[in-house]
Design an enzyme around this catalytic site. Structure first.
Site, PDB file in Angstrom:
ATOM      1  N   HIS A 137      19.033   9.391 -40.177  1.00  0.00           N
ATOM      2  CA  HIS A 137      18.235   8.167 -40.179  1.00  0.00           C
ATOM      3  C   HIS A 137      18.745   7.162 -39.160  1.00  0.00           C
ATOM      4  CE1 HIS A 137      17.760   9.193 -44.729  1.00  0.00           C
ATOM      5  NE2 HIS A 137      16.887   9.862 -43.989  1.00  0.00           N
ATOM      6  N   HIS A 226      21.602   3.972 -34.231  1.00  0.00           N
ATOM      7  CA  HIS A 226      22.454   5.161 -34.251  1.00  0.00           C
ATOM      8  C   HIS A 226      22.130   6.016 -35.468  1.00  0.00           C
ATOM      9  CE1 HIS A 226      24.507   2.214 -36.827  1.00  0.00           C
ATOM     10  NE2 HIS A 226      24.899   3.281 -37.542  1.00  0.00           N
TER      11      HIS A 226
END
EC number: 3.1.4.-
Length: 283
Positions: A137, A226
Site C-alpha cells: 500500500h 512509499h
C-alpha cells in the site's frame, strides 16, 4: 473414488439407504463393517491433506505490534491507499536482497504478515509467496479512527474528488527507512522519488481536504510516498540504513546502484474502514 468416499464423514448422506437403528443387530453389524473397512484402508496420502503450495504458518514466528490507537466500540480504522503488487520478475531478484538483509539485521518481520524474515529466508518459495506476493500500500492519508456516522460522508467525498483519475506509471527507486510517530517500530521501504510522485502528491492533497472537513489529523507536511516491506521493533533506522548501504553498493566502482526498485501502473485507490473496503476509483 471409493478410496476418497471412505474418508468422508459418517454423517454425510447422498440419499443412499442406511441401516436403521431399530433393526435387530443393525447397529452392531454397521460398526463391525466400518471397523473392517478401516483396517483395510491405508492412511490418506499427504497430497490429499496438503496441497502442493501449502505453507505451514504455525511454524513461523510472528512479531507483536502495538495498535496505532486503542480499540473503542463504534470507532473504525480508516486507511486510504493505492494498492501495489511487485512484478514477478522483480520478486525473484528481491529474494536475494531479503536474504542479505536478514543476515545483517536479523530482527526484521514482514509488514502485515508479521512473520520473522530470518525464518522466511530458509525457503525461497515461502519467502516470495508470503512476503513479496502480497498486496502493498501507498498510504494517501494517516490511519485514524472514525465514527460510523462519518463513513458514508468520507467515502462520498473521496469518490467525488478522485473519480477522474488516469493511469500513470509509479517507480519505486530508492530504499528508505521510516519510523512510526512514537518510534515503537521502524520500517524498510521503497520510496517514490521521481516517476509518479507528482500524481500521488495531488491525490494526497485531495485526501487531506476530506480529512480536514471531517476534523481528522492531516497527513505529513512533506509526504514521501512509499511501500513498506519490513519492520523491526524500536527505532532501528540507523541499523537499517547501514544495511541498505551494504546491499546497494555501486557495482564495479562505476557509481550505479544495483537497482532493486521496480515500476508498476497506478490501478486505483481504496478506502478501507474496519474490515470493509470501498473502491474510490479503479482503472
Amino acid at each position: 473414488m471409493e478410496f476418497l468416499l471412505a474418508y468422508g464423514s459418517d454423517d454425510e448422506s447422498d440419499g443412499a439407504p442406511s441401516l436403521s437403528p431399530f433393526c435387530s443387530n443393525g447397529g452392531d453389524s454397521n460398526r463391525a463393517l466400518k471397523n473392517e473397512v478401516s483396517d483395510m484402508l491405508p492412511p490418506p496420502p499427504l497430497d490429499l491433506l496438503q496441497p502442493p503450495n501449502y505453507i505451514d504458518y504455525s511454524s513461523l514466528t510472528q512479531g507483536s505490534r502495538v495498535r496505532n490507537f486503542p480499540h473503542v466500540e463504534g470507532i473504525y480504522a480508516l486507511h486510504i491507499y493505492i494498492p501495489v503488487h511487485i512484478p514477478a520478475t522483480t520478486r525473484k531478484q528481491m529474494v536475494l536482497t531479503m536474504k542479505k538483509l536478514s543476515s545483517i539485521v536479523p530482527s526484521l518481520y514482514g509488514v502485515d504478515s508479521d512473520f520473522a524474515l530470518i525464518e522466511l529466508c530458509k525457503d525461497d518459495s515461502k519467502l516470495e509467496k508470503v512476503l513479496l506476493s502480497r498486496e502493498f500500500h501507498i498510504s494517501l492519508g494517516r490511519t485514524v479512527g472514525i465514527k460510523v456516522d462519518q463513513i458514508d460522508s468520507i467515502v462520498t467525498m473521496l469518490r467525488t474528488k478522485l473519480h477522474s483519475q488516469r493511469q500513470y506509471w509509479i517507480e519505486f527507486d530508492k530504499w528508505e527507512t521510516f519510523a512510526n510517530d512514537d518510534c515503537t517500530r521502524s520500517f524498510l521501504s521503497l520510496e517514490v522519488t521521481g516517476t509518479g510522485l507528482q500524481e500521488i502528491t495531488q491525490q494526497i492533497n485531495a485526501v487531506t481536504e476530506v480529512y480536514k472537513l471531517h476534523g481528522l489529523p492531516e497527513f505529513y507536511k512533506d509526504p514521501r510516498p512509499h511501500i513498506s516491506l519490513l519492520w523491526g521493533p524500536g527505532d532501528i533506522r540507523c541499523n537499517l540504513k547501514q544495511a541498505v548501504l551494504q546491499i546497494d553498493k555501486p557495482r564495479n566502482g562505476a557509481g550505479s546502484s544495483q537497482g532493486h526498485g521496480f515500476k508498476c501502473k497506478f490501478s486505483g485507490i481504496v478506502c478501507k474502514v474496519g474490515k470493509k473496503s470501498y473502491d474510490i476509483c479503479k482503472i
